[in-house]
Design an enzyme around this catalytic site. Structure first.
Site, PDB file in Angstrom:
ATOM      1  N   CYS A  92      20.100  26.306  20.242  1.00 13.19           N
ATOM      2  CA  CYS A  92      20.083  25.556  18.980  1.00 13.19           C
ATOM      3  C   CYS A  92      21.073  26.185  18.009  1.00 13.19           C
ATOM      4  CB  CYS A  92      18.669  25.590  18.401  1.00 13.19           C
ATOM      5  SG  CYS A  92      18.513  24.860  16.764  1.00 13.19           S
ATOM      6  N   CYS A 437      26.591  27.942  -3.347  1.00 11.61           N
ATOM      7  CA  CYS A 437      26.067  28.110  -1.995  1.00 11.61           C
ATOM      8  C   CYS A 437      27.131  28.674  -1.072  1.00 11.61           C
ATOM      9  CB  CYS A 437      25.529  26.783  -1.450  1.00 11.61           C
ATOM     10  SG  CYS A 437      26.761  25.472  -1.387  1.00 11.61           S
TER      11      CYS A 437
END
Length: 479
Positions: A92, A437
């Site tokens: 993943c 961010c």
């Protein structure tokens, strides 16, 4: 294949298919890549390695002063390693730092902020406050989006199993760098229950009833995406994205889901016949419940619809906004401009300590949400405007609404456009609170703003445990 031992100089291996053997990993660099040095050259390494590991690295890029590659074998493991908690780790694309203790993740993230501000921004910095870690290192996301695919990603072990390949469909996450392959997810630790029950119920029903999973290459199939939002208020929203209307199949699937997962408070569905997965130009339809959920930050209440942006980690979103409010140090007399205001969450969060809040956002639908959120929270001193800051903030606008005493800016990962940086220098507010961010693009913008501003405070905040991503709040004050 050409191999290079640890004693081989780089001058002799500036060619393809080079493997460097027994390379000691020393640190982490930008974007979560591991870092090693050999023969005076920097090597950036992918492949889930930890400082202290000794690895073989297959190079993909080999330049004069640096190289990039992937770890293909680990000879010895770092003493820092811990056992990953997820069965999907390593395949993943998320939670890539599970093999690191959370305390060490925070240290590396803190260093990432320092390195970016110093090396990219070349900024004179105050003492940087210790990073604020997340109180929840798992089950911290309020939103997850899963993809349906008729091309499940299979491991080599699955492919080699006797009896051939029997599993074709998947409902999960895209595998990194393979746009048409989806990893079938059974248990995800990013979001609290009932997320796994919802996803597994939908998949099982679709398989049992032979509902078609989307084929992104052929652009055909029925089931496309499944988006789940789970709020701290206990409300749960599911958005089923389908390629075309099939009322009989849709009602059967959604009724079954409601019967199995009664915790769901609202279900919407979105018909997307386009080639891309974006739903922002589409209109979700409410099937069950009120069509939205509500989330709390402190005692503020925010409406979140299927297309609304909201901080993905509610717990740390509150912390991030508290830092922003503290840095603004409002006394009740200030005019605050909230740029990239989205659905108004930061502006509303600071409104009680401001004289006036002016929110500006390019996306009109977000401004509509901001106006509604302000009304829900009885915020009377905030106004929101749709458009580009560079175009909106002219002399007439300032004459009508006043010059800002504090500017709060929270841009996307790409940072602020250079025209906006120039506009901020022209506006010359006494304070700017820059929420980012991406500390790398933040450092670039701060360097441009350093003509007029100095960095007064820096506070990193970790919103995404087990990833390399980091939020950072910087207070700028006029020199």
């Amino acid at each position: 294949m050409d191999y290079a031992t640890k004693n081989t100089t780089f001058a002799s291996v500036r060619k393809k298919n080079v493997v460097l053997e027994k390379v000691p990993v020393s640190a982490y660099a930008a974007e979560g890549k591991a870092l090693a040095r050999q023969d005076g050259k920097v090597i950036f390494i992918e492949g889930g390695v930890v400082p202290g590991d000794v690895v073989d690295v297959k190079l993909s890029k080999n330049k004069k002063d640096w190289a990039e590659g992937t770890a293909i074998h680990i000879h010895s493991y770092s003493s820092e390693r811990v056992e990953p908690f997820c069965e999907h780790f390593g395949v993943c694309g998320g939670c890539k730092w599970q093999m690191l203790p959370y305390s060490r993740q925070l240290q590396y993230k803190q260093q990432q902020v320092v390195d970016n501000l110093q090396r990219i921004g070349h900024l004179e910095l105050p003492a940087i406050s210790p990073i604020l870690g997340s109180p929840h290192s798992t089950c911290y996301r309020n939103k997850l989006e899963f993809t349906f695919s008729n091309k499940a990603y299979l491991t080599n072990q699955e492919i080699a199993q006797e009896g051939g390949i029997t599993r074709r469909n998947a409902l999960g996450f895209h595998v990194p760098r393979l746009f048409d392959k989806v990893l079938d997810i059974h248990t995800c630790h990013l979001q609290q229950e009932p997320v796994n029950l919802i996803r597994n119920t939908v998949r099982a029903f679709a398989e049992a009833n032979e509902l078609s999973f989307y084929d992104i290459r052929a652009q055909q199939g029925w089931l496309r995406n499944l988006v789940v939002r789970i709020c701290t208020t206990g409300e749960v929203m599911v958005n089923l994205v389908i390629h075309h209307e099939d009322e009989t199949a849709r009602k059967a699937l959604l009724d079954h889901l409601l019967a199995i997962v009664p915790a769901i408070t609202t279900i919407v569905y979105t018909i997307n016949p386009k080639k891309n997965d974006s739903i922002f130009d589409l209109e979700p339809k409410t099937y069950y419940g009120k069509g939205y959920v509500e989330e709390n930050l402190e005692d503020f209440v925010f409406k979140i619809g299927p297309k609304s942006f909201f901080q993905t980690n509610t717990y740390q979103g509150e912390t991030l906004y508290q830092v922003t409010r503290d840095f603004a140090a409002l006394t009740g007399t200030e005019i605050v401009y909230d740029l990239y205001c989205g659905t108004g969450s930061i502006g509303i969060f600071v409104s009680r300590k401001a004289r006036k809040v002016i929110g500006i956002e390019l996306i009109k639908e977000a401004i509509d949400d901001a106006i509604e959120n302000a009304d829900r929270n009885q915020v009377k001193n905030a106004e929101f405007f749709a458009g580009d800051v560079v175009d909106i903030c002219d002399d007439d606008f300032f004459a009508l609404h006043g010059q800002p005493d504090v500017v709060i800016t929270d841009p996307p990962r790409a940072g602020m456009h250079e025209k906006l940086v120039s506009k901020l220098l022209q506006i010359a507010a006494p304070k700017i609170v820059y929420v980012s961010c991406n500390p790398a693009t933040q450092a670039r913008d701060l360097a441009l703003l350093s003509i007029l501003y100095k960095v007064a405070k820096v506070q990193p905040v970790d919103m995404f445990p087990h990833t390399h991503h980091i939020e950072n709040v910087v207070l700028l004050e006029k020199k």
